[in-house]
Motif scaffolding. Structure first.
Motif, PDB file in Angstrom:
ATOM      1  N   GLU A  17       0.832  -1.195   0.000  1.00 47.12           N
ATOM      2  CA  GLU A  17       0.000   0.000   0.000  1.00 47.12           C
ATOM      3  C   GLU A  17       0.871   1.250   0.000  1.00 47.12           C
ATOM      4  O   GLU A  17       1.814   1.350   0.779  1.00 47.12           O
ATOM      5  CB  GLU A  17      -0.923   0.027   1.223  1.00 47.12           C
ATOM      6  CG  GLU A  17      -1.989  -1.059   1.231  1.00 47.12           C
ATOM      7  CD  GLU A  17      -2.991  -0.862   2.359  1.00 47.12           C
ATOM      8  OE1 GLU A  17      -2.850   0.110   3.134  1.00 47.12           O
ATOM      9  OE2 GLU A  17      -3.922  -1.681   2.464  1.00 47.12           O
ATOM     10  N   LEU A  18       0.537   2.191  -0.877  1.00 40.67           N
ATOM     11  CA  LEU A  18       1.227   3.477  -0.929  1.00 40.67           C
ATOM     12  C   LEU A  18       0.164   4.580  -0.851  1.00 40.67           C
ATOM     13  O   LEU A  18      -0.627   4.758  -1.776  1.00 40.67           O
ATOM     14  CB  LEU A  18       2.035   3.600  -2.217  1.00 40.67           C
ATOM     15  CG  LEU A  18       2.743   4.952  -2.433  1.00 40.67           C
ATOM     16  CD1 LEU A  18       3.715   5.241  -1.283  1.00 40.67           C
ATOM     17  CD2 LEU A  18       3.463   4.972  -3.771  1.00 40.67           C
ATOM     18  N   LYS A  19       0.154   5.295   0.261  1.00 43.19           N
ATOM     19  CA  LYS A  19      -0.826   6.358   0.483  1.00 43.19           C
ATOM     20  C   LYS A  19      -0.087   7.675   0.738  1.00 43.19           C
ATOM     21  O   LYS A  19       0.468   7.885   1.815  1.00 43.19           O
ATOM     22  CB  LYS A  19      -1.734   6.015   1.658  1.00 43.19           C
ATOM     23  CG  LYS A  19      -2.593   4.780   1.420  1.00 43.19           C
ATOM     24  CD  LYS A  19      -3.551   4.502   2.584  1.00 43.19           C
ATOM     25  CE  LYS A  19      -4.402   3.280   2.296  1.00 43.19           C
ATOM     26  NZ  LYS A  19      -5.354   2.988   3.400  1.00 43.19           N
ATOM     27  N   LEU A  20      -0.048   8.512  -0.266  1.00 47.23           N
ATOM     28  CA  LEU A  20       0.616   9.812  -0.189  1.00 47.23           C
ATOM     29  C   LEU A  20      -0.383  10.922  -0.512  1.00 47.23           C
ATOM     30  O   LEU A  20      -0.139  11.779  -1.356  1.00 47.23           O
ATOM     31  CB  LEU A  20       1.798   9.861  -1.167  1.00 47.23           C
ATOM     32  CG  LEU A  20       2.933   8.872  -0.908  1.00 47.23           C
ATOM     33  CD1 LEU A  20       3.970   8.925  -2.018  1.00 47.23           C
ATOM     34  CD2 LEU A  20       3.593   9.134   0.438  1.00 47.23           C
ATOM     35  N   PHE A  21      -1.517  10.900   0.165  1.00 47.97           N
ATOM     36  CA  PHE A  21      -2.513  11.940  -0.097  1.00 47.97           C
ATOM     37  C   PHE A  21      -2.184  13.205   0.690  1.00 47.97           C
ATOM     38  O   PHE A  21      -1.677  13.175   1.801  1.00 47.97           O
ATOM     39  CB  PHE A  21      -3.922  11.448   0.239  1.00 47.97           C
ATOM     40  CG  PHE A  21      -4.076  10.856   1.610  1.00 47.97           C
ATOM     41  CD1 PHE A  21      -4.363  11.651   2.705  1.00 47.97           C
ATOM     42  CD2 PHE A  21      -3.929   9.490   1.811  1.00 47.97           C
ATOM     43  CE1 PHE A  21      -4.516  11.102   3.966  1.00 47.97           C
ATOM     44  CE2 PHE A  21      -4.074   8.924   3.070  1.00 47.97           C
ATOM     45  CZ  PHE A  21      -4.368   9.742   4.151  1.00 47.97           C
ATOM     46  N   HIS A  22      -2.447  14.333   0.046  1.00 49.34           N
ATOM     47  CA  HIS A  22      -2.247  15.653   0.641  1.00 49.34           C
ATOM     48  C   HIS A  22      -0.806  15.833   1.121  1.00 49.34           C
ATOM     49  O   HIS A  22      -0.542  16.281   2.236  1.00 49.34           O
ATOM     50  CB  HIS A  22      -3.219  15.865   1.809  1.00 49.34           C
ATOM     51  CG  HIS A  22      -3.385  17.315   2.187  1.00 49.34           C
ATOM     52  ND1 HIS A  22      -3.855  18.264   1.319  1.00 49.34           N
ATOM     53  CD2 HIS A  22      -3.120  17.969   3.351  1.00 49.34           C
ATOM     54  CE1 HIS A  22      -3.890  19.432   1.927  1.00 49.34           C
ATOM     55  NE2 HIS A  22      -3.443  19.283   3.167  1.00 49.34           N
ATOM     56  N   CYS A  23       0.142  15.503   0.246  1.00 47.32           N
ATOM     57  CA  CYS A  23       1.559  15.603   0.600  1.00 47.32           C
ATOM     58  C   CYS A  23       2.287  16.678  -0.208  1.00 47.32           C
ATOM     59  O   CYS A  23       3.520  16.757  -0.176  1.00 47.32           O
ATOM     60  CB  CYS A  23       2.258  14.258   0.368  1.00 47.32           C
ATOM     61  SG  CYS A  23       1.729  12.967   1.510  1.00 47.32           S
ATOM     62  N   ASN A  24       1.524  17.470  -0.955  1.00 48.01           N
ATOM     63  CA  ASN A  24       2.106  18.540  -1.767  1.00 48.01           C
ATOM     64  C   ASN A  24       3.095  18.021  -2.810  1.00 48.01           C
ATOM     65  O   ASN A  24       4.063  18.693  -3.158  1.00 48.01           O
ATOM     66  CB  ASN A  24       2.791  19.585  -0.871  1.00 48.01           C
ATOM     67  CG  ASN A  24       2.967  20.912  -1.572  1.00 48.01           C
ATOM     68  OD1 ASN A  24       2.172  21.291  -2.429  1.00 48.01           O
ATOM     69  ND2 ASN A  24       4.024  21.632  -1.228  1.00 48.01           N
ATOM     70  N   LEU A  25       2.849  16.819  -3.313  1.00 45.72           N
ATOM     71  CA  LEU A  25       3.654  16.304  -4.424  1.00 45.72           C
ATOM     72  C   LEU A  25       3.281  17.090  -5.670  1.00 45.72           C
ATOM     73  O   LEU A  25       2.119  17.421  -5.895  1.00 45.72           O
ATOM     74  CB  LEU A  25       3.380  14.816  -4.630  1.00 45.72           C
ATOM     75  CG  LEU A  25       3.578  13.914  -3.408  1.00 45.72           C
ATOM     76  CD1 LEU A  25       3.241  12.470  -3.758  1.00 45.72           C
ATOM     77  CD2 LEU A  25       5.000  14.016  -2.889  1.00 45.72           C
TER      78      LEU A  25
END
Length: 557
Positions: A17-25
Motif C-alpha cells: 500500500e502506498l498512500k501519499l494523499f495531501h503531501c504537496n507532491l
C-alpha cells in the motif's frame, strides 16, 4: 520527498500500500525512467489531494498487475488518459475495486471496458472534462457497484428507461450534471443511503416517485408538483429552491429519525407545522419562503438548534416553549403575521448565553405585528450576534443591560415605538457593524463614543427629539458649551442660595421656637443677650479712648 518520491518508493519492492494523499507532491517523472520502477506488489495507490500539474506518464498503470484501489482525486492532472491505458488496463483487472479520478482535468471519451469491472464497488469520475455519453453499457457487469459519483460532468447520461441495474447503490451523486430524472429513475428509487441531485435545473413532477434513501439532496432544481414519497428512516432532507407545491403529505409525519429538513423557497402551503410535534429528533428546521399558515405549535423537539419559519403566513402568538429550547442558537420568525408580545419567561436558551465559536447566534422577529415591551430576558442573551426587532409595534425603552451584549454585530430596532434615551452602554458594543434605530421616538443626545458615531445619519433618522453626531441637530444651548457652563453656574448659585436660606430658616425656627416654648431657655437667652450688650458697650468705649487720648485723659479727671 516531493522531488524524488518515485525513486524513494522504487526501493520498496514488497510494498503493498502506498498512500501519499495531501503531501504537496507536484511532479511525475516523465520519460524512460518510469519503466524501471519496481512496484509489482502494489495493491493500493492513493495520490489524491496533491498538486500534479502535468500529463499522466505512459506506462504508469503497467506498474503492477495486482492493483485493486487507485485514488488520484483532487489533483491538476490534465489531458486525455495516456493511450487510454488507465481504463483499458484497469478494465482487464477483474479484482479492481476502487477507482477515484475525480476533480482533475482529464478529457476524452469513457471506454465501455469500464463495464467489465465486476468487483468494482466505488467509482468516481466526475469533475473532469470527459465528453460523449455514458450509458447502461458502461455498467452492464458492475454487479458490486455500491457508490457512484458522476457530479460536475459534461457528458450525456443516457440510460434506457426499462433498464434494470445489476446493482443496488448505497450512494449516487449527480450534482450539476444538467440531467433529468427520467434518464436515471431506475437508479434513484433503489438507493439506500445518499442521493445527490442538486443544481441540475430539473423541471419535473416527481410526486409519485418513491425515495428510500436516508439522505436526500434535491435542492436548486425546478421540481414541480407535490413532494415525493420519503422513507420513514430519512434523517436529512433538502428540497430547497424548487417549485414544489401543495401541502406536506401525511407520510412525512412518520419521519421519527428526521434530524434536518430544508424546504426553503418553494410554494408549499397548508398547516404543515402540525407535523413538527412528531419530529422529536429534529435539530435543523428551515421552512422559510413558503405559504404555510396556522400557528406555531407548542410541542417542539427539545433538540432544535435552528428554527427558520421566515416569510410565511403564520398567525397567533409566539409560544413560550420556543424560548426554552436549550440548544437553539438561530431563531427566524420574520415576515409573518404574528401578533401579541414576546413571551415573558425565564429564557433557557443556553446556546445564546454561553460561548460557541462555530455558530452565528441570531434572533429575527422583524416584519410582524408584535407589540408591547421587550422582556429584559431578551437583552440578557449576551452571546447573541444578530438581533432584529424592526417593523413591529414594540414600545418602551432600551434597557441598560444591552451594554452586556458584547458580541452584538447587527442590531435593528427600526420602525417601532421605542422611546427614551439611547443607553450609554451601547457605545461599548465594539463588534457592532450594523445599527438601525430609525423611525422610533428616541430623544436626548446620542451617546458619545467612536462606535455609535461611526454609523451614518440613516441609522438614527425619524426620531424627532434625538440629536448629536451624526445627526448634528442639537439645540443652540447644547451646541455652545460656554452657554451651558454659564447656565450650570447660575443653577449652582441658585441652589447654593436656596440651601443657605433653607438652612437659616431651619436654624432660626429651631432656636426661636424652643425659646418661645421653654421658659428657662427663654430667661437664659435674655440674660445672655443682656451680658453680650454690656460687653459690647465697654469694648466700644475702650476703642474710642485709644483712638482719642484727650478724651481718655478727660474721663480720668
Amino acid at each position: 520527498m516531493e522531488n524524488n518520491w518515485f525513486q524513494v518508493v522504487n526501493s520498496l519492492s514488497s510494498l503493498l500500500e502506498l498512500k501519499l494523499f495531501h503531501c504537496n507532491l507536484n511532479n511525475f517523472l516523465i520519460g524512460t525512467s518510469i519503466r524501471y520502477l519496481n512496484l509489482s506488489s502494489l495493491v493500493t495507490l492513493y495520490l489524491d489531494e496533491n498538486n500534479f500539474t502535468s500529463h499522466l506518464p505512459n506506462g504508469f498503470f503497467n506498474l503492477t498487475k495486482d492493483i485493486t484501489s487507485l485514488d488520484l482525486a483532487l489533483n491538476n492532472i490534465y489531458g486525455e488518459i495516456p493511450s487510454r491505458s488507465i481504463i483499458d488496463r484497469i478494465g482487464q483487472l477483474p479484482n479492481f475495486e476502487y477507482l477515484d479520478i475525480s476533480a482533475n482535468m482529464f478529457g476524452g471519451l469513457i471506454p465501455s471496458t469500464l463495464g467489465n469491472l465486476s468487483s468494482l464497488y466505488y467509482l468516481s469520475i466526475g469533475s473532469n472534462n470527459f465528453s460523449g455519453k455514458i450509458s447502461n453499457l458502461h455498467f452492464s457487469k458492475l454487479f458490486s457497484l455500491d457508490e457512484l459519483d458522476l457530479s460536475n460532468s459534461n457528458f450525456v447520461i443516457q440510460f434506457d428507461l426499462d433498464w434494470v441495474p445489476p446493482f443496488q447503490l448505497y450512494q449516487l451523486s449527480l450534482r450539476n450534471t444538467n440531467q433529468d430524472t427520467n434518464k436515471f429513475s431506475s437508479l434513484t428509487e433503489s438507493i439506500a443511503c445518499q442521493l445527490f441531485l442538486s443544481n441540475n435545473s430539473i423541471a419535473e413532477d416527481i410526486t409519485n416517485l418513491s425515495l428510500n434513501c436516508t439522505e436526500l439532496y434535491l435542492h436548486h432544481n425546478n421540481f414541480t408538483g407535490g413532494l415525493p414519497n420519503i422513507s420513514p428512516m430519512s434523517y436529512r432532507v433538502d428540497f430547497s429552491y424548487n417549485s414544489f407545491s401543495g401541502s406536506i403529505p401525511h407520510s412525512l409525519k412518520n419521519l421519527s429519525e428526521l434530524h434536518y429538513i430544508n424546504l426553503w423557497s418553494n410554494r408549499l402551503s397548508g398547516e404543515v407545522l402540525g407535523h413538527l410535534s412528531d419530529w422529536r429528533q429534529l435539530e435543523i428546521m428551515n421552512l422559510g419562503e413558503n405559504e404555510f399558515s396556522a400557528t406555531i405549535p407548542i410541542n417542539l423537539s427539545q433538540k432544535l438548534e435552528v428554527v427558520i419559519l421566515r416569510a410565511n403566513q403564520l398567525e397567533g402568538t409566539i409560544p413560550t416553549q420556543l424560548f426554552n429550547l436549550p440548544y437553539l442558537f438561530h431563531l427566524d420568525l420574520a415576515q409573518n403575521k404574528l401578533s401579541g408580545s414576546i413571551p415573558e419567561c425565564v429564557y433557557n436558551l443556553t446556546h445564546m448565553v454561553t460561548f460557541h465559536a462555530e455558530e452565528l447566534r441570531t434572533i429575527d422577529l422583524s416584519a410582524n405585528s408584535l407589540s408591547g415591551k421587550v422582556p429584559l430576558e431578551l437583552f440578557r442573551l449576551v452571546q447573541v450576534q444578530t438581533l432584529n426587532l424592526s417593523h413591529n409595534n414594540f414600545v418602551g425603552t432600551i434597557p441598560k443591560t444591552i451594554g452586556g451584549m458584547k458580541n452584538m454585530e447587527s442590531l435593528d430596532l427600526s420602525n417601532n415605538k421605542f422611546f427614551g434615551e439611547i443607553p450609554h452602554g451601547m457605545s461599548l458594543l465594539t463588534f457592532l457593524s450594523y445599527l438601525n434605530l430609525s423611525y422610533n421616538n428616541f430623544d436626548g443626545k446620542i451617546p458619545v463614543g467612536t462606535q455609535l458615531q461611526s454609523f451614518n445619519a440613516s441609522s438614527y433618522i425619524g426620531n424627532l427629539k434625538l440629536c448629536g453626531s451624526p445627526l448634528n441637530n442639537c439645540s443652540t444651548e447644547e451646541e455652545n458649551p460656554k452657554n451651558a457652563e454659564n447656565e450650570d453656574d447660575e443653577s449652582l448659585k441658585e441652589s447654593l442660595y436656596l440651601g443657605m436660606g433653607v438652612g437659616f430658616a431651619v436654624g432660626f425656627w429651631g432656636i426661636c421656637g424652643s425659646l418661645f416654648l421653654i421658659r428657662k431657655w427663654r430667661h437664659a437667652y435674655f440674660r445672655f443677650i443682656y451680658g453680650v450688650g454690656n460687653r459690647l458697650y465697654v469694648t466700644l468705649k475702650v476703642i474710642m479712648y485709644v483712638e482719642d487720648p484727650i478724651l481718655l485723659w478727660k474721663s480720668l479727671i
